[in-house]
Scaffold this motif. Sequence first.
Motif, short mmCIF file in Angstrom:
data_model
loop_
_atom_site.label_atom_id
_atom_site.label_comp_id
_atom_site.label_asym_id
_atom_site.label_seq_id
_atom_site.Cartn_x
_atom_site.Cartn_y
_atom_site.Cartn_z
N ASP A 37 0.91 -1.17 -0.06
CA ASP A 37 0.02 0.00 0.00
C ASP A 37 0.98 1.40 0.10
OD1 ASP A 37 -2.01 2.05 0.34
OD2 ASP A 37 -2.33 1.58 2.34
N ALA A 38 0.97 1.98 -1.43
CA ALA A 38 1.89 3.22 -1.26
C ALA A 38 0.91 4.39 -1.29
CB ALA A 38 2.78 3.04 -2.60
N THR A 39 -0.22 4.17 -0.91
CA THR A 39 -1.04 5.50 -1.01
C THR A 39 -0.84 6.68 -0.11
OG1 THR A 39 -2.92 4.42 0.31
CG2 THR A 39 -3.25 4.13 -1.92
N SER A 40 0.21 6.20 0.94
CA SER A 40 0.58 7.07 2.05
C SER A 40 1.71 7.96 1.60
CB SER A 40 0.96 6.41 3.43
OG SER A 40 1.98 5.43 3.13
N LEU A 41 2.09 8.06 0.30
CA LEU A 41 3.08 8.85 -0.11
C LEU A 41 2.77 10.44 -0.03
CD1 LEU A 41 4.03 7.03 -3.49
CD2 LEU A 41 5.62 7.49 -1.67
N PRO A 42 3.67 11.16 0.73
CA PRO A 42 3.26 12.47 0.88
C PRO A 42 3.41 13.36 -0.33
CG PRO A 42 5.52 12.02 1.64
CD PRO A 42 4.84 10.87 1.34
N PRO A 43 2.92 14.37 -0.38
CA PRO A 43 3.04 15.24 -1.72
C PRO A 43 4.41 15.87 -1.94
CG PRO A 43 0.96 15.83 -0.23
CD PRO A 43 1.87 15.05 0.50
N ASN A 44 5.10 15.87 -0.68
CA ASN A 44 6.34 16.56 -0.92
C ASN A 44 7.59 15.38 -1.17
OD1 ASN A 44 6.98 15.37 1.39
ND2 ASN A 44 6.81 17.23 2.66
N TRP A 45 7.02 14.11 -1.35
CA TRP A 45 7.89 13.01 -1.64
C TRP A 45 9.19 13.18 -0.75
CZ3 TRP A 45 8.05 8.82 -5.26
CH2 TRP A 45 6.63 8.54 -5.88
N GLY A 46 9.08 13.41 0.49
CA GLY A 46 10.25 13.45 1.42
C GLY A 46 10.51 12.02 1.91
N GLY A 47 11.06 11.90 3.38
CA GLY A 47 11.57 10.81 3.84
C GLY A 47 10.71 9.30 3.57
N VAL A 48 9.49 9.45 3.89
CA VAL A 48 8.51 8.19 3.67
C VAL A 48 8.64 7.72 2.13
CG1 VAL A 48 6.14 7.19 3.76
CG2 VAL A 48 7.05 8.81 5.51
N ALA A 49 8.63 8.84 1.21
CA ALA A 49 8.72 8.36 -0.26
C ALA A 49 10.00 7.57 -0.44
CB ALA A 49 8.52 9.66 -1.20
N ARG A 50 11.01 7.98 0.03
CA ARG A 50 12.58 7.47 -0.03
C ARG A 50 12.43 6.01 0.43
NH1 ARG A 50 14.68 12.93 -0.36
NH2 ARG A 50 15.87 13.32 1.28
N TYR A 51 11.74 6.00 1.66
CA TYR A 51 11.56 4.62 2.15
C TYR A 51 10.85 3.72 1.10
CZ TYR A 51 9.59 0.83 4.69
OH TYR A 51 9.02 -0.34 5.37
N ILE A 52 9.76 4.11 0.58
CA ILE A 52 8.87 3.33 -0.39
C ILE A 52 9.41 3.23 -1.57
CG2 ILE A 52 6.60 3.42 -1.57
CD1 ILE A 52 5.44 4.63 0.84
N GLU A 53 10.09 3.97 -2.15
CA GLU A 53 10.94 4.06 -3.43
C GLU A 53 11.95 2.96 -3.31
OE1 GLU A 53 11.05 7.85 -6.30
OE2 GLU A 53 11.83 8.12 -4.54
N GLY A 54 12.66 3.17 -2.10
CA GLY A 54 13.78 2.22 -2.04
C GLY A 54 13.65 0.73 -1.67
N VAL A 55 12.28 0.42 -0.96
CA VAL A 55 11.88 -0.80 -0.84
C VAL A 55 11.78 -1.46 -2.17
CG1 VAL A 55 10.46 -2.31 0.36
CG2 VAL A 55 11.56 -0.57 1.82
N LEU A 56 10.79 -0.82 -2.87
CA LEU A 56 10.23 -1.27 -4.11
C LEU A 56 11.32 -1.66 -5.03
CD1 LEU A 56 6.93 0.88 -4.52
CD2 LEU A 56 7.33 -1.54 -3.84
N THR A 57 12.52 -0.69 -5.07
CA THR A 57 13.62 -0.82 -6.07
C THR A 57 14.39 -2.15 -5.48
OG1 THR A 57 13.61 1.74 -6.52
CG2 THR A 57 15.45 0.14 -6.93
N GLY A 58 14.50 -2.06 -4.35
CA GLY A 58 15.40 -3.28 -3.57
C GLY A 58 14.67 -4.62 -3.96
N LEU A 59 13.40 -4.80 -3.72
CA LEU A 59 12.56 -6.03 -4.16
C LEU A 59 12.52 -6.41 -5.56
CD1 LEU A 59 9.28 -5.41 -1.84
CD2 LEU A 59 11.11 -6.98 -1.26
N GLN A 60 12.53 -5.34 -6.37
CA GLN A 60 12.85 -5.65 -7.88
C GLN A 60 14.36 -6.09 -8.18
OE1 GLN A 60 11.26 -2.92 -11.17
NE2 GLN A 60 13.46 -2.55 -11.29
N GLU A 61 15.26 -5.57 -7.49
CA GLU A 61 16.58 -5.96 -7.56
C GLU A 61 16.81 -7.52 -7.21
OE1 GLU A 61 21.03 -4.95 -5.92
OE2 GLU A 61 19.48 -3.18 -5.72
N LEU A 62 15.95 -7.83 -6.04
CA LEU A 62 16.03 -9.19 -5.60
C LEU A 62 15.04 -10.18 -6.32
CD1 LEU A 62 15.60 -8.50 -1.88
CD2 LEU A 62 17.79 -9.15 -3.13
N GLY A 63 14.53 -9.56 -7.41
CA GLY A 63 13.63 -10.53 -8.05
C GLY A 63 12.07 -10.90 -7.20
#
Length: 375
Positions: free
Chosen positions: A10-36
């Motif tokens: 559930d990424a609907t909590s992304l804030p409008p300014n794409w601050g720290g929470v967004a970096r976490y969500i982007e980072g985890v999704l990128t890392g999961l993709q990297e792991l397959g």
Amino acid sequence: MSSRRPLLFDATSLPPNWGGVARYIEGVLTGLQELGELVHVVAKPADVERLRSVAPEHEYHASPASVARRPVRFVWEQVGLPRLARRLGAAVIHSPHYTHPLVTRAARVVTVHDATFFTDPGVHSRLKRVFFRFWIRRAGAVADVLIAPSRATAEAVASSVRVRRARMLVAYLGVDHSVFRAPGAGEVASFAAHHGLDTATGWIAFLGTIEPRKNVGALVRAHAALPAAPPLVLSGARGWDEDALAVLDALPDDGRVIEAGYLPLDELAPFLGGATVVAYPSLGEGFGLPVLEAMACGAAVLTTPRLSIPEVGGGAVAYTEPDEAALADSLGRLLDDPDRRASLGVAARQRAAGFSWAACATVHAHAYTEAEERR
């Protein structure tokens, strides 16, 4: 080989300014993709394409556009999110920012970023204390797995909340080393010229929202006690720290303290890595992502040994107590010691190299497996 997990992120909590929470969500999704490890992701319509651009192999679903209004999102989270999970055949829902469905057939993984709502409640407004305490307590009651970004946060949650059935896992956050890296001299010079700074004089950088626990008021007063210090440049939103805002509003317009507001992501490396010192005098953090990002840029960081920060900084940063007298003393000594600043910058980059989103995502993948098995 990549496989699609029966999981709804559930990424609907992304804030409008794409601050720290967004970096976490982007980072985890990128890392999961990297792991397959591919998952279903739901996000607000305006956020879907940006997430897809950084981690395109996941399957994305747009929530109703009305979810952009926070009260509507909370209602949709309780009704629409479990319904979407059933439609997709998702056995697990990951709620990456405290709030989560109270009733669902799916197993629940909940990320709890910060326990200072219990350990240091005075740095939060009453509304935030009530809101986040409620959701952390409910997560302890109903979640199958809780994820915390540091041991300090995990231990504080466990001592403050009755965790009835959940397993608690620690997933240190990562850093995007293609963004947060040692900048070149030309980048630093260009950044300085654009913002009216002087590379010969340098600057002291702070990155974060001006909220009470960031302790910006004490930093500004400590800086004022050092008349020969470079200018202090604050990047981030004007939050709700009445003390700090009153101090800032009373300052003369002499360029000694500069409020730069939000800086574009591509300016953060020269801002942090080009600074004489990055000062982050926080009273307590769930993790301390700005500290890690500054370290990855090769900055000499001055911060506090509070809660999770030593888990991030280790021996690669300088520490100070958070009161203004200690801050002024520690900052002054670091400004007077270029050799120490240089050695800290080298050590910081080396330590930051050990934090990756792939490592963070590995813990998340274990959490998802465990949540499935517990159900």
